[in-house]
Structure formats: structure tokens, C-alpha cells
Design a protein around this motif. Structure first.
Motif, PDB file in Angstrom:
ATOM      1  N   LEU A  44       0.829  -1.211   0.000  1.00 54.97           N
ATOM      2  CA  LEU A  44       0.000   0.000   0.000  1.00 54.97           C
ATOM      3  C   LEU A  44       0.866   1.265   0.000  1.00 54.97           C
ATOM      4  O   LEU A  44       0.569   2.225  -0.716  1.00 54.97           O
ATOM      5  CB  LEU A  44      -0.943   0.008   1.208  1.00 54.97           C
ATOM      6  CG  LEU A  44      -1.864   1.234   1.332  1.00 54.97           C
ATOM      7  CD1 LEU A  44      -2.829   1.340   0.144  1.00 54.97           C
ATOM      8  CD2 LEU A  44      -2.659   1.199   2.640  1.00 54.97           C
ATOM      9  N   GLY A  45       1.948   1.238   0.792  1.00 50.57           N
ATOM     10  CA  GLY A  45       2.797   2.428   0.917  1.00 50.57           C
ATOM     11  C   GLY A  45       3.412   2.853  -0.410  1.00 50.57           C
ATOM     12  O   GLY A  45       3.403   4.039  -0.766  1.00 50.57           O
ATOM     13  N   LEU A  46       3.914   1.879  -1.159  1.00 43.51           N
ATOM     14  CA  LEU A  46       4.535   2.212  -2.447  1.00 43.51           C
ATOM     15  C   LEU A  46       3.479   2.619  -3.473  1.00 43.51           C
ATOM     16  O   LEU A  46       3.712   3.494  -4.312  1.00 43.51           O
ATOM     17  CB  LEU A  46       5.378   1.040  -2.957  1.00 43.51           C
ATOM     18  CG  LEU A  46       6.659   0.785  -2.147  1.00 43.51           C
ATOM     19  CD1 LEU A  46       7.325  -0.521  -2.565  1.00 43.51           C
ATOM     20  CD2 LEU A  46       7.648   1.946  -2.299  1.00 43.51           C
ATOM     21  N   PHE A  47       2.319   1.994  -3.405  1.00 39.21           N
ATOM     22  CA  PHE A  47       1.210   2.393  -4.288  1.00 39.21           C
ATOM     23  C   PHE A  47       0.844   3.858  -4.034  1.00 39.21           C
ATOM     24  O   PHE A  47       0.702   4.649  -4.979  1.00 39.21           O
ATOM     25  CB  PHE A  47       0.003   1.485  -4.048  1.00 39.21           C
ATOM     26  CG  PHE A  47      -1.277   1.955  -4.704  1.00 39.21           C
ATOM     27  CD1 PHE A  47      -1.493   1.765  -6.061  1.00 39.21           C
ATOM     28  CD2 PHE A  47      -2.274   2.583  -3.953  1.00 39.21           C
ATOM     29  CE1 PHE A  47      -2.678   2.203  -6.673  1.00 39.21           C
ATOM     30  CE2 PHE A  47      -3.453   3.011  -4.550  1.00 39.21           C
ATOM     31  CZ  PHE A  47      -3.656   2.830  -5.914  1.00 39.21           C
ATOM     32  N   LEU A  48       0.713   4.221  -2.743  1.00 37.60           N
ATOM     33  CA  LEU A  48       0.319   5.596  -2.410  1.00 37.60           C
ATOM     34  C   LEU A  48       1.390   6.583  -2.849  1.00 37.60           C
ATOM     35  O   LEU A  48       1.083   7.697  -3.283  1.00 37.60           O
ATOM     36  CB  LEU A  48       0.054   5.735  -0.908  1.00 37.60           C
ATOM     37  CG  LEU A  48      -1.190   5.001  -0.389  1.00 37.60           C
ATOM     38  CD1 LEU A  48      -1.285   5.114   1.137  1.00 37.60           C
ATOM     39  CD2 LEU A  48      -2.471   5.551  -1.037  1.00 37.60           C
ATOM     40  N   LYS A  49       2.644   6.166  -2.762  1.00 40.06           N
ATOM     41  CA  LYS A  49       3.716   7.022  -3.273  1.00 40.06           C
ATOM     42  C   LYS A  49       3.507   7.246  -4.770  1.00 40.06           C
ATOM     43  O   LYS A  49       3.589   8.369  -5.257  1.00 40.06           O
ATOM     44  CB  LYS A  49       5.085   6.373  -3.006  1.00 40.06           C
ATOM     45  CG  LYS A  49       6.245   7.220  -3.512  1.00 40.06           C
ATOM     46  CD  LYS A  49       7.586   6.637  -3.132  1.00 40.06           C
ATOM     47  CE  LYS A  49       8.066   5.635  -4.151  1.00 40.06           C
ATOM     48  NZ  LYS A  49       9.513   5.336  -4.033  1.00 40.06           N
ATOM     49  N   GLY A  50       3.195   6.157  -5.500  1.00 44.45           N
ATOM     50  CA  GLY A  50       2.958   6.256  -6.943  1.00 44.45           C
ATOM     51  C   GLY A  50       1.747   7.108  -7.281  1.00 44.45           C
ATOM     52  O   GLY A  50       1.705   7.768  -8.323  1.00 44.45           O
ATOM     53  N   VAL A  51       0.774   7.098  -6.376  1.00 45.29           N
ATOM     54  CA  VAL A  51      -0.441   7.890  -6.582  1.00 45.29           C
ATOM     55  C   VAL A  51      -0.150   9.388  -6.423  1.00 45.29           C
ATOM     56  O   VAL A  51      -0.858  10.232  -6.958  1.00 45.29           O
ATOM     57  CB  VAL A  51      -1.539   7.407  -5.595  1.00 45.29           C
ATOM     58  CG1 VAL A  51      -2.581   8.462  -5.338  1.00 45.29           C
ATOM     59  CG2 VAL A  51      -2.190   6.136  -6.120  1.00 45.29           C
ATOM     60  N   GLY A  52       0.928   9.707  -5.704  1.00 50.83           N
ATOM     61  CA  GLY A  52       1.319  11.106  -5.567  1.00 50.83           C
ATOM     62  C   GLY A  52       1.323  11.631  -4.146  1.00 50.83           C
ATOM     63  O   GLY A  52       1.400  12.834  -3.915  1.00 50.83           O
ATOM     64  N   LEU A  53       1.249  10.711  -3.157  1.00 49.89           N
ATOM     65  CA  LEU A  53       1.306  11.129  -1.755  1.00 49.89           C
ATOM     66  C   LEU A  53       2.765  11.438  -1.408  1.00 49.89           C
ATOM     67  O   LEU A  53       3.641  10.590  -1.550  1.00 49.89           O
ATOM     68  CB  LEU A  53       0.758  10.012  -0.865  1.00 49.89           C
ATOM     69  CG  LEU A  53       0.455  10.377   0.588  1.00 49.89           C
ATOM     70  CD1 LEU A  53      -0.711  11.369   0.674  1.00 49.89           C
ATOM     71  CD2 LEU A  53       0.143   9.113   1.399  1.00 49.89           C
ATOM     72  N   LYS A  54       3.003  12.668  -0.957  1.00 41.87           N
ATOM     73  CA  LYS A  54       4.364  13.090  -0.620  1.00 41.87           C
ATOM     74  C   LYS A  54       4.807  12.453   0.702  1.00 41.87           C
ATOM     75  O   LYS A  54       3.971  12.093   1.527  1.00 41.87           O
ATOM     76  CB  LYS A  54       4.416  14.619  -0.494  1.00 41.87           C
ATOM     77  CG  LYS A  54       4.158  15.325  -1.803  1.00 41.87           C
ATOM     78  CD  LYS A  54       5.435  15.372  -2.634  1.00 41.87           C
ATOM     79  CE  LYS A  54       5.165  15.548  -4.111  1.00 41.87           C
ATOM     80  NZ  LYS A  54       5.276  14.331  -4.921  1.00 41.87           N
ATOM     81  N   LEU A  55       6.125  12.385   0.901  1.00 40.93           N
ATOM     82  CA  LEU A  55       6.661  11.725   2.099  1.00 40.93           C
ATOM     83  C   LEU A  55       6.077  12.296   3.396  1.00 40.93           C
ATOM     84  O   LEU A  55       5.651  11.539   4.265  1.00 40.93           O
ATOM     85  CB  LEU A  55       8.198  11.823   2.112  1.00 40.93           C
ATOM     86  CG  LEU A  55       8.862  11.313   3.398  1.00 40.93           C
ATOM     87  CD1 LEU A  55       8.539   9.852   3.669  1.00 40.93           C
ATOM     88  CD2 LEU A  55      10.380  11.503   3.329  1.00 40.93           C
ATOM     89  N   ASP A  56       6.052  13.611   3.536  1.00 42.53           N
ATOM     90  CA  ASP A  56       5.536  14.200   4.783  1.00 42.53           C
ATOM     91  C   ASP A  56       4.078  13.811   5.021  1.00 42.53           C
ATOM     92  O   ASP A  56       3.689  13.524   6.152  1.00 42.53           O
ATOM     93  CB  ASP A  56       5.652  15.735   4.749  1.00 42.53           C
ATOM     94  CG  ASP A  56       7.076  16.183   5.008  1.00 42.53           C
ATOM     95  OD1 ASP A  56       7.900  15.322   5.411  1.00 42.53           O
ATOM     96  OD2 ASP A  56       7.371  17.371   4.803  1.00 42.53           O
ATOM     97  N   ASP A  57       3.301  13.820   3.953  1.00 42.25           N
ATOM     98  CA  ASP A  57       1.890  13.435   4.086  1.00 42.25           C
ATOM     99  C   ASP A  57       1.758  11.945   4.383  1.00 42.25           C
ATOM    100  O   ASP A  57       0.872  11.531   5.134  1.00 42.25           O
ATOM    101  CB  ASP A  57       1.113  13.784   2.811  1.00 42.25           C
ATOM    102  CG  ASP A  57       0.899  15.282   2.664  1.00 42.25           C
ATOM    103  OD1 ASP A  57       0.917  15.984   3.697  1.00 42.25           O
ATOM    104  OD2 ASP A  57       0.723  15.752   1.531  1.00 42.25           O
ATOM    105  N   ALA A  58       2.639  11.151   3.785  1.00 36.20           N
ATOM    106  CA  ALA A  58       2.608   9.709   4.043  1.00 36.20           C
ATOM    107  C   ALA A  58       2.886   9.445   5.522  1.00 36.20           C
ATOM    108  O   ALA A  58       2.193   8.654   6.163  1.00 36.20           O
ATOM    109  CB  ALA A  58       3.629   8.983   3.162  1.00 36.20           C
TER     110      ALA A  58
END
Ligand code: SF4
Length: 189
Positions: A44-58
Motif C-alpha cells: 500500500l505504501g509504495l502504491f500511495l507514493k505512486g499515486v502522488g502522496l508526498k513523504l511528509d503526508d505519508a
């Protein structure tokens, strides 16, 4: 980046409208249990990164969930590292890529794991229920289960996409982030 940034407040909405079943399941379980085991956090974490969630928001997003279960201190001590790691900010500083369908389908989730591909790893009853929850009608569910029985998991996912969006997906689904992008294209057109 080729993707638009996604903010935390949008996540709930886009999870419902545009996440493939594998990611929607992880997202729902995270919200329900305020926890995911390692395989689920990676998928899920890598998917959300691909979706455009920035590190701070993650970090904010995962901390908000995990802290309800393990507390903020333990999250910061034990879990924040792996999220920064996913973004290439720790260890070898590799910018890890989101997993493809092939990789997810060939994973082996164990007891208590929620990662993997539901078309491959769910029981037929659970898959039926999950598809119903996505709004897929009974006739389509039978078509999808037929693909699953023939081990055509990505075709099953493609049929789900087409049913949920009322729009064809000629290229077929081969990556969860492709599912997301194609979904957003349909919804924004
Ligand atoms: Fe996810 Fe791919 Fe399985 Fe669809 S086929 S649920 S995108 S892993």
C-alpha cells in the motif's frame, strides 16, 4: 513527477472511486485495524507514493492510523523508518517502485496478512462479497469468478474496472497504479 499531488483528505474519496480491489482492501483494513503487517505496508505504501502522496503526508497518514494502536512514540521508533525507506530516504536510498500486478499476484500472504491480489488470494465467498461492495452486479460477478477459476486474475480485475467505471479498458490491467490513473482519466472526462 508525472502525477498530480494527492492530499491526505482526498485519500478516502479516491480509495472508493479509483483504487483497485487489492489497495482498497489494504486501505480499509488499515482504517479498521489501525495496523498492517510488513507486506501490506510495503504494497500500500509504495502504491500511495505512486499515486502522488508526498513523504511528509505519508508519515502523517500512517502515524494517524498506527498511533491509535501502538502510540505515536512506538510509531516514530519502529515504523516511520520503513516509510522513509520506501521514499528512498533511509538505508541504500533506493527510490523503490510500486509493485506490479505480477509481483503482487505471485506474493504469498500468510495468516493476518492483507496484501496480495484478492482475485488470486481471496476465497470465492470473500471475493463475491468484496465485489458486491464495489457495486458490481451479480451477472458481472459470475463473469469475474469465471476468469478467476481460469487463473486470469488481471482479466478479472479488468472486468471489475469496466463494470465499476462503465467504460472499457482495452489495454487491460497490469499495474495497480495504472488502474488508478485510468480510473482518474475516466472520472475526470
Ligand atoms: Fe491489484 Fe493487479 Fe490484482 Fe487488480 S490484478 S487487484 S490491480 S494486483
Amino acid at each position: 513527477t508525472e502525477y498530480a499531488d494527492i492530499s491526505i483528505k482526498d485519500l478516502e474519496q479516491i480509495a472508493k472511486s479509483s483504487f483497485p480491489l487489492c489497495m482498497r482492501h489494504l486501505f480499509d483494513k488499515l482504517k479498521e485495524d489501525h495496523h498492517l503487517k510488513h507486506g501490506g505496508r510495503m504494497q500500500l505504501g509504495l502504491f500511495l507514493k505512486g499515486v502522488g502522496l508526498k513523504l511528509d503526508d505519508a508519515l502523517t497518514f500512517w502515524r494517524a492510523e498506527f498511533s491509535q494502536r501502538v502510540g505515536v512514540e512506538r510509531f516514530d521508533k519502529e515504523y516511520a523508518y520503513s516509510i522513509r525507506h520506501n521514499y528512498g530516504k533511509e538505508g541504500k536510498r533506493v527510490d523503490y517502485s510500486p509493485y506490479s500486478c505480477q509481483k503482487i499476484i505471485s506474493s504469498s500472504p500468510g495468516v493476518g496478512d492483507h496484501h496480495g491480489c484478492p482475485y488470486r488470494h481471496f476465497s470465492e465467498d470473500n471475493l463475491r462479497a468484496a465485489l458486491g461492495k464495489m457495486g458490481v452486479n451479480n451477472q458481472k460477478i459470475e463473469d469475474i469468478l469465471d476468469k478467476v477459476r481460469n487463473r486470469h486474475y488481471q482479466l478479472a480485475c479488468t472486468l471489475t474496472f469496466e463494470s465499476v467505471h462503465g467504460s472499457s479498458c482495452d489495454a487491460g490491467i497490469n499495474h495497480p497504479n495504472q488502474y488508478f490513473i485510468d480510473s482518474q482519466k475516466v472520472l475526470q472526462s
